[in-house]
Write an enzyme that holds these catalytic residues in place. Sequence first.
Site, PDB file in Angstrom:
ATOM      1  N   ASP A  56      11.016  -6.059 -19.622  1.00  0.00           N
ATOM      2  CA  ASP A  56      11.978  -5.609 -20.705  1.00  0.00           C
ATOM      3  C   ASP A  56      11.141  -5.714 -21.973  1.00  0.00           C
ATOM      4  OD1 ASP A  56      13.609  -5.008 -18.270  1.00  0.00           O
ATOM      5  OD2 ASP A  56      14.756  -6.866 -18.675  1.00  0.00           O
ATOM      6  N   GLU A 169      21.225  -4.883 -16.739  1.00  0.00           N
ATOM      7  CA  GLU A 169      21.713  -6.276 -17.168  1.00  0.00           C
ATOM      8  C   GLU A 169      22.784  -6.431 -17.522  1.00  0.00           C
ATOM      9  OE1 GLU A 169      17.531  -8.771 -18.243  1.00  0.00           O
ATOM     10  OE2 GLU A 169      18.742  -8.036 -19.695  1.00  0.00           O
TER      11      GLU A 169
HETATM   12  N1  LIG Z   1       9.626 -17.374 -22.808  1.00  0.00           N
HETATM   13  C1  LIG Z   1       9.880 -16.427 -23.504  1.00  0.00           C
HETATM   14  N2  LIG Z   1       9.234 -16.215 -24.548  1.00  0.00           N
HETATM   15  C2  LIG Z   1       9.788 -15.228 -25.551  1.00  0.00           C
HETATM   16  N3  LIG Z   1      10.802 -14.539 -25.246  1.00  0.00           N
HETATM   17  C3  LIG Z   1      11.574 -14.853 -24.036  1.00  0.00           C
HETATM   18  C4  LIG Z   1      11.151 -15.856 -23.369  1.00  0.00           C
HETATM   19  N4  LIG Z   1      12.086 -15.764 -22.285  1.00  0.00           N
HETATM   20  C5  LIG Z   1      12.923 -14.807 -22.449  1.00  0.00           C
HETATM   21  N5  LIG Z   1      12.752 -14.091 -23.744  1.00  0.00           N
HETATM   22  C6  LIG Z   1      13.289 -12.971 -24.431  1.00  0.00           C
HETATM   23  O1  LIG Z   1      14.530 -13.086 -23.991  1.00  0.00           O
HETATM   24  C7  LIG Z   1      14.684 -11.789 -23.090  1.00  0.00           C
HETATM   25  C8  LIG Z   1      15.551 -11.797 -22.002  1.00  0.00           C
HETATM   26  O2  LIG Z   1      15.013 -12.321 -21.084  1.00  0.00           O
HETATM   27  P1  LIG Z   1      15.244 -12.291 -19.495  1.00  0.00           P
HETATM   28  O3  LIG Z   1      14.167 -12.354 -18.621  1.00  0.00           O
HETATM   29  O4  LIG Z   1      16.006 -10.929 -19.248  1.00  0.00           O
HETATM   30  O5  LIG Z   1      16.366 -13.327 -19.373  1.00  0.00           O
HETATM   31  C9  LIG Z   1      13.350 -11.259 -23.009  1.00  0.00           C
HETATM   32  O6  LIG Z   1      13.184  -9.880 -22.821  1.00  0.00           O
HETATM   33  C10 LIG Z   1      12.773 -11.681 -24.230  1.00  0.00           C
HETATM   34  O7  LIG Z   1      12.894 -11.131 -25.385  1.00  0.00           O
HETATM   35  O1  PPV Z   2      13.464  -9.421 -20.291  1.00  0.00           O
HETATM   36  P1  PPV Z   2      12.213  -9.748 -19.807  1.00  0.00           P
HETATM   37  O2  PPV Z   2      10.965  -9.148 -20.590  1.00  0.00           O
HETATM   38  O3  PPV Z   2      11.682 -11.086 -19.594  1.00  0.00           O
HETATM   39  O4  PPV Z   2      11.966  -8.956 -18.517  1.00  0.00           O
HETATM   40  P2  PPV Z   2      12.592  -9.445 -17.124  1.00  0.00           P
HETATM   41  O5  PPV Z   2      14.133  -9.300 -17.345  1.00  0.00           O
HETATM   42  O6  PPV Z   2      12.075  -8.218 -16.107  1.00  0.00           O
HETATM   43  O7  PPV Z   2      12.137 -10.785 -16.852  1.00  0.00           O
END
Ligand SMILES: Nc1ncnc2c1ncn2[C@@H]1O[C@H](COP(=O)(O)O)[C@@H](O)[C@H]1O
Ligand code: PPV
Length: 275
Positions: A56, A169
């Site tokens: 994403d 989501e």
């Molecule tokens: N480790 C990360 N570094 C930067 N941004 C992050 C990180 N983990 C999550 N994010 C941000 O949060 C959204 C949502 O993540 P999900 O995998 O859907 O929980 C992700 O798109 C990043 O923008």
């Molecule tokens: O939001 P991201 O980029 O971490 O993608 P995913 O939800 O597929 O982990």
Amino acid sequence: MKKLRKLQQEIIDTLRVQPTIDPEQEIRRSVDFMKNYLKRIPGLRSLVLGISGGQDSTLAGALAEMAVRELREETGDHTYKFIAVRLPYGIQVDESDAMRAIEFMQADEVVRVDIKPAADAMVDALEANGIKISDFNKGNIKARQRMIAQYGIAGNNAGIVIGTDHAAESVTGFYTKFGDGGADIVPLWRLDKRQGKAMLRYLNAPVELYEKIPTADLEDNRPALPDEVALGVTYDDIDDYLEGRSVDDDVAEKIEGWYKRTAHKRALPYTVFDN
Ligand SMILES: Nc1ncnc2c1ncn2[C@@H]1O[C@H](COP(=O)(O)O)[C@@H](O)[C@H]1O
Ligand SMILES: O=P(O)(O)OP(=O)(O)O
Ligand SMILES: NC(=O)c1ccc[n+]([C@@H]2O[C@H](COP(=O)([O-])OP(=O)(O)OC[C@H]3O[C@@H](n4cnc5c(N)ncnc54)[C@H](O)[C@@H]3O)[C@@H](O)[C@H]2O)c1
Ligand SMILES: [Mg+2]
């Protein structure tokens, strides 16, 4: 053909999901949305987004970079920029994916903030007051720490924070309220997971980034836990449901259960005027 469930149709209408998309058109729609938003609000100059190395944020980041690049070309104003933010909790095992994503989107600027000291300090401060913080709860503190970091960067760069929330989501509320759910604009909202994948494919993104197993990666004890395991339902099923296909009743009930339980996340804080 089986008739759609009443709530299924309501969800599809509410989240504005289309049964099929033209990836090129939807890319244009999201890019124009971000350009128009920046143009309409005087003083705004930058887009800020955390890049995790997942699907994403790879898509939202690539679209954000396209938006500011086009704005610079069209207006001659070279101060428009996209800031990609790395927000590891200490060492991130898939760090190379995150850097590959940043390279693919050609972010104008990269800022790196380790959220571990701040997240750990918050957990310690709470626990010093006798509040036991579970690993799951700590995961949400990490997500909120990422939000704080991104707003700090936006505040210093006349920026706004991009959220990566999308229909697949949103329907299950699979995000941390005021964590990754806390953002100013959500350019992927309306799309499901496979539609996002199709857009990345159209953009020639590295395959490993859009074929990757989705994970919030928030827990210390279960690193890289797949979203599908946490949710108990697959994205394929969620996407089928959102695209108006028939899915097994137990699958539909699971999705609808998540939808109902997380209604508060899709609303503004409730007031005395809410029912
Ligand atoms: N480790 C990360 N570094 C930067 N941004 C992050 C990180 N983990 C999550 N994010 C941000 O949060 C959204 C949502 O993540 P999900 O995998 O859907 O929980 C992700 O798109 C990043 O923008
Ligand atoms: O939001 P991201 O980029 O971490 O993608 P995913 O939800 O597929 O982990
Ligand atoms: N897989 C992982 O690594 C991991 C770890 C943590 C969280 N997550 C995911 O992130 C998401 C966030 O978890 P969450 O939903 O438990 O936490 P959240 O913080 O996003 O939402 C819970 C908070 O919402 C508020 N709330 C709850 N019910 C409410 C209601 N009816 N009305 C108004 N406000 C209400 C309360 O403040 C509560 O603390 C979940 O989908 C979870 O699975 C994943
Ligand atoms: Mg992720």
